[in-house]
Design an enzyme around this catalytic site. Structure first.
Site, short mmCIF file in Angstrom:
data_model
loop_
_atom_site.label_atom_id
_atom_site.label_comp_id
_atom_site.label_asym_id
_atom_site.label_seq_id
_atom_site.Cartn_x
_atom_site.Cartn_y
_atom_site.Cartn_z
N ASP A 77 0.82 -1.22 0.00
CA ASP A 77 0.00 0.00 0.00
C ASP A 77 0.85 1.26 0.00
O ASP A 77 2.06 1.22 0.21
CB ASP A 77 -0.95 0.00 1.21
CG ASP A 77 -0.25 -0.45 2.50
OD1 ASP A 77 0.98 -0.28 2.59
OD2 ASP A 77 -0.93 -0.97 3.40
N ASP A 146 -6.51 -3.55 14.71
CA ASP A 146 -7.92 -3.90 14.49
C ASP A 146 -8.08 -5.09 13.54
O ASP A 146 -9.18 -5.41 13.13
CB ASP A 146 -8.68 -2.68 13.94
CG ASP A 146 -8.05 -2.17 12.64
OD1 ASP A 146 -7.02 -2.76 12.19
OD2 ASP A 146 -8.56 -1.19 12.08
N HIS A 148 -6.62 -5.33 10.47
CA HIS A 148 -6.51 -5.05 9.02
C HIS A 148 -5.22 -5.65 8.45
O HIS A 148 -4.25 -5.84 9.17
CB HIS A 148 -6.63 -3.55 8.72
CG HIS A 148 -5.46 -2.70 9.12
ND1 HIS A 148 -5.60 -1.44 9.64
CD2 HIS A 148 -4.12 -2.91 9.07
CE1 HIS A 148 -4.41 -0.92 9.87
NE2 HIS A 148 -3.49 -1.80 9.54
N GLU A 153 -9.41 -2.12 5.70
CA GLU A 153 -10.00 -1.86 7.00
C GLU A 153 -11.21 -2.75 7.24
O GLU A 153 -11.68 -3.45 6.34
CB GLU A 153 -10.41 -0.38 7.08
CG GLU A 153 -9.27 0.59 6.81
CD GLU A 153 -8.29 0.73 7.99
OE1 GLU A 153 -8.07 -0.26 8.72
OE2 GLU A 153 -7.75 1.83 8.16
P1 PGA Z 1 2.89 -1.87 12.38
O1 PGA Z 1 1.69 -1.77 11.34
O2 PGA Z 1 3.82 -2.91 11.85
O3 PGA Z 1 3.51 -0.50 12.37
O4 PGA Z 1 2.31 -2.24 13.69
C1 PGA Z 1 1.06 -2.94 10.90
C2 PGA Z 1 -0.16 -2.62 10.07
O5 PGA Z 1 -0.85 -1.62 10.34
O6 PGA Z 1 -0.47 -3.39 9.15
#
Ligand code: PGA
Length: 271
Positions: A77, A146, A148, A153
């Site tokens: 992304d 959460d 995702h 999302e």
């Molecule tokens: P993080 O993000 O590795 O910074 O915890 C993971 C994500 O949001 O997919």
């Protein structure tokens, strides 16, 4: 799902490096005699979690153990609204934390282009490029608190392809640490879809810290639901989760996963 529980984030990075180097075949790609077959296609993630893995890859590359010469990559992304040269963009993140330090050929690493007039066209073009490359062989994933994956999302279609998504307040809060204010965190991104991610032949999901414990429990032991996008991985036939003790703390079958891994190691040793 294979669930590997490790002591801490450092152990996750180390195990993830060993596993991915083996599964992608990065050590074999190091032989100059390797015929230039179709490049291995790696899916890459950003965020805090994969940094230890990328450091381990860089170290292995710099000490001559592996090569990315016959790979290509697609990132999950990119934010909408940050030009690639913005230090907070995922373009900048990937350059600084991986691409500038390894031998992946210029022009073979792709990240969704979001500084364009037509975002939807750009997303469709990204999906097409992945297809043209023959699909993703090995996908590295993080997970949001959460549940995702990518920027898919809660409520994302479980069959979705690369497209524009609006970020939830929770995701923007989680990522606000990289920005001066919450308002500065972009509100949209182009992300591979859940269907795109599910098409990857193998998936390695990494999670560390207590903040991920609930998402990991819901992913591994909860029902498959669009409200926890990562739970769809229960339907994938080659997923490995490497998580630390903190991220594993809410799993009800923790002992069973540890025992399964011990058995797997025993079988590997006798082979
Ligand atoms: P993080 O993000 O590795 O910074 O915890 C993971 C994500 O949001 O997919």
């Amino acid at each position: 799902m294979r669930v590997v529980i490790l002591k801490n984030a450092a152990a996750v990075a180390q195990a993830a490096a060993e596993e991915s180097i083996h599964r992608i075949g990065l050590a074999d790609l190091n032989t100059p005699a390797t015929p230039l077959e179709k490049p291995v296609v790696i899916g890459l993630a950003t965020g805090g979690t994969p940094l230890g893995l990328y450091r381990a890859w860089i170290q292995a590359y710099q000490s001559g153990q592996i090569s990315f010469a016959n790979t290509m990559s697609f990132n999950l992304d990119e934010y909408v609204g940050l030009p690639p040269e913005d230090p907070r963009s995922y373009h900048a993140y990937m350059n600084e934390n991986l691409f500038w330090h390894i031998d992946i050929p210029t022009g073979r690493s792709f990240i969704p282009r979001t500084n364009v007039s037509n975002l939807e066209e750009s997303a469709a073009d990204y999906e097409w490029k992945i297809e043209q490359a023959g699909g993703i062989d090995y996908q590295i994933l993080g997970i949001g608190s959460d549940g995702h994956i990518g920027f898919n999302e809660m409520g994302s279609s479980l069959a979705s392809r690369t497209r524009v998504k609006t970020l939830t307040k929770k995701t923007r809060l989680d990522n606000a640490r990289y920005f001066d204010t919450l308002e500065a965190v972009p509100t949209m991104a182009i992300t591979m879809g859940i269907g795109t991610i599910m098409n990857a032949r193998s998936i390695l999901l990494l999670a560390t810290g207590a903040g991920k414990a609930k998402a990991i429990r819901d992913t591994v032991e909860g029902p498959v639901t669009a409200m926890v996008p990562a739970s769809i991985l229960q339907f994938h036939d080659d997923v490995t989760l490497m998580i630390d003790e903190e991220a594993a703390q809410d799993l009800s079958q923790r002992e069973y996963y540890l025992e399964s891994e011990a058995n797997r190691r025993r079988i590997e040793q006798t082979n």
